[in-house]
Scaffold this active site. Structure first.
Site, PDB file in Angstrom:
ATOM      1  N   TYR A 166      34.478  31.130  41.312  1.00  0.00           N
ATOM      2  CA  TYR A 166      34.541  32.446  40.805  1.00  0.00           C
ATOM      3  C   TYR A 166      35.779  32.955  40.668  1.00  0.00           C
ATOM      4  O   TYR A 166      35.834  33.508  39.524  1.00  0.00           O
ATOM      5  CB  TYR A 166      33.697  33.295  41.875  1.00  0.00           C
ATOM      6  CG  TYR A 166      33.367  34.714  41.562  1.00  0.00           C
ATOM      7  CD1 TYR A 166      32.758  34.978  40.406  1.00  0.00           C
ATOM      8  CD2 TYR A 166      34.092  35.846  42.253  1.00  0.00           C
ATOM      9  CE1 TYR A 166      32.338  36.277  40.058  1.00  0.00           C
ATOM     10  CE2 TYR A 166      33.763  37.094  41.768  1.00  0.00           C
ATOM     11  CZ  TYR A 166      32.935  37.181  40.581  1.00  0.00           C
ATOM     12  OH  TYR A 166      32.569  38.680  40.171  1.00  0.00           O
ATOM     13  N   LYS A 170      37.423  33.804  36.671  1.00  0.00           N
ATOM     14  CA  LYS A 170      37.721  35.192  36.261  1.00  0.00           C
ATOM     15  C   LYS A 170      39.020  35.426  35.777  1.00  0.00           C
ATOM     16  O   LYS A 170      39.598  35.882  34.894  1.00  0.00           O
ATOM     17  CB  LYS A 170      37.405  36.364  37.294  1.00  0.00           C
ATOM     18  CG  LYS A 170      35.839  36.358  37.740  1.00  0.00           C
ATOM     19  CD  LYS A 170      35.233  36.979  36.489  1.00  0.00           C
ATOM     20  CE  LYS A 170      33.611  37.588  36.825  1.00  0.00           C
ATOM     21  NZ  LYS A 170      32.857  38.001  35.698  1.00  0.00           N
TER      22      LYS A 170
END
Ligand code: NAP
Length: 249
Positions: A166, A170
């Site tokens: 994750y 990002k």
């Protein structure tokens, strides 16, 4: 047909943060919101929930990882409205609750790839597809939903689980924002990323301190920046920082 209102597309907006952003933007008189969802029925249900509050939106199916779906959306927007003014890249996945996400030493690279596919590559795909419609009108506002956990300055922090898929996805999204901004320099298309804070959504869970409505406020600010506004920045959640403060990448 050419629409006089600004047209705003929010990816993954039948629930969670995307729904809150769609709801807040749709309450502005000069914006026509398009709620998008990969399951068409989800979008129709969201449209009905908003209609029950007296808020009107249009809906369209969109799976951001599908080339055909993104192309079909771009064609439909051109034919239906003749314009796109605002794109909020909100759709995202977060596999952090999988035990392998505790560490980079255990992470499953296939999971990482799938996370990058939705959180980075799909954003590149749809942004690339919609920028020509913005350029045609000399106006665009693009908002990429990121997280403070992706700031390179946070990489030494004691996050557990480490959440490598994750967070690195990002980081990629932040990089994409900066590179698009470079390419869009001098145009009236402004692209920025922001961190909405930890919110009570299906992804954030019930312990989160913020609501999706609170997390949406900064997206609305960035989606309605005046001409000459911020370009290629990474903002913190305005409520937390007491205003629009750019964070270190
Ligand atoms: N919640 C937090 O605390 C938090 C904090 C920082 C950043 N964020 C970011 O905020 C954004 C929204 O998250 P959320 O908390 O609202 O999560 P959520 O409730 O899980 O919503 C995620 C949305 O993304 C959609 N989506 C996922 N893959 C998609 C695809 N391939 N095509 C189209 N839509 C897709 C989902 O649709 P389906 O229902 O079809 O899966 C859903 O609408 C994400 O980018 C997330 O990383 C969240």
């Amino acid at each position: 047909m050419t629409m006089t209102k600004k047209v705003a597309v929010i990816t993954g907006s039948h629930k969670g943060l995307g729904y809150a952003i769609a709801r807040q933007l749709a309450q502005k008189e000069d914006i026509q919101v398009i709620v998008t969802s990969r399951n068409p029925q989800d979008g129709l249900n969201a449209q009905q929930r908003l209609a029950n509050e007296g808020i009107q939106v249009d809906v369209h199916a969109l799976d951001v990882t599908s080339v055909a779906s993104v192309q079909e959306l771009a064609t439909w927007l051109q034919q239906t409205y003749g314009r796109v003014d605002i794109l909020v890249n909100n759709a995202g996945v977060n596999p952090t609750m999988q035990p392998e996400e505790a560490s980079l030493l255990t992470v499953d690279i296939e999971t990482m790839l799938a996370t990058f596919s939705t959180n980075v590559l799909a954003v590149a795909r749809i942004t690339k597809a919609l920028i020509p419609l913005m350029s045609a009108n000399g106006y665009g506002r693009i908002v990429n939903v990121s997280t403070e956990m992706a700031s390179l300055s946070s990489m030494g922090s004691d996050y557990y689980p480490l959440a490598p898929s994750y967070r690195l996805s990002k980081v990629g999204l932040n990089g994409l924002t900066a590179l698009f901004a470079k390419e869009l320099q001098g145009s009236n298309i402004l692209i920025n990323a922001y961190s909405p804070g930890w919110m009570k959504t299906d992804m954030g869970g019930s312990d989160a301190p913020f609501t999706a409505d609170e997390g949406a406020e900064t997206a609305v600010y960035l989606a309605t920046l005046p001409d000459g506004g911020a370009q290629g920045k990474f903002f913190g959640e305005m409520r937390k920082f007491g205003g629009a403060i750019a964070l270190p990448w």
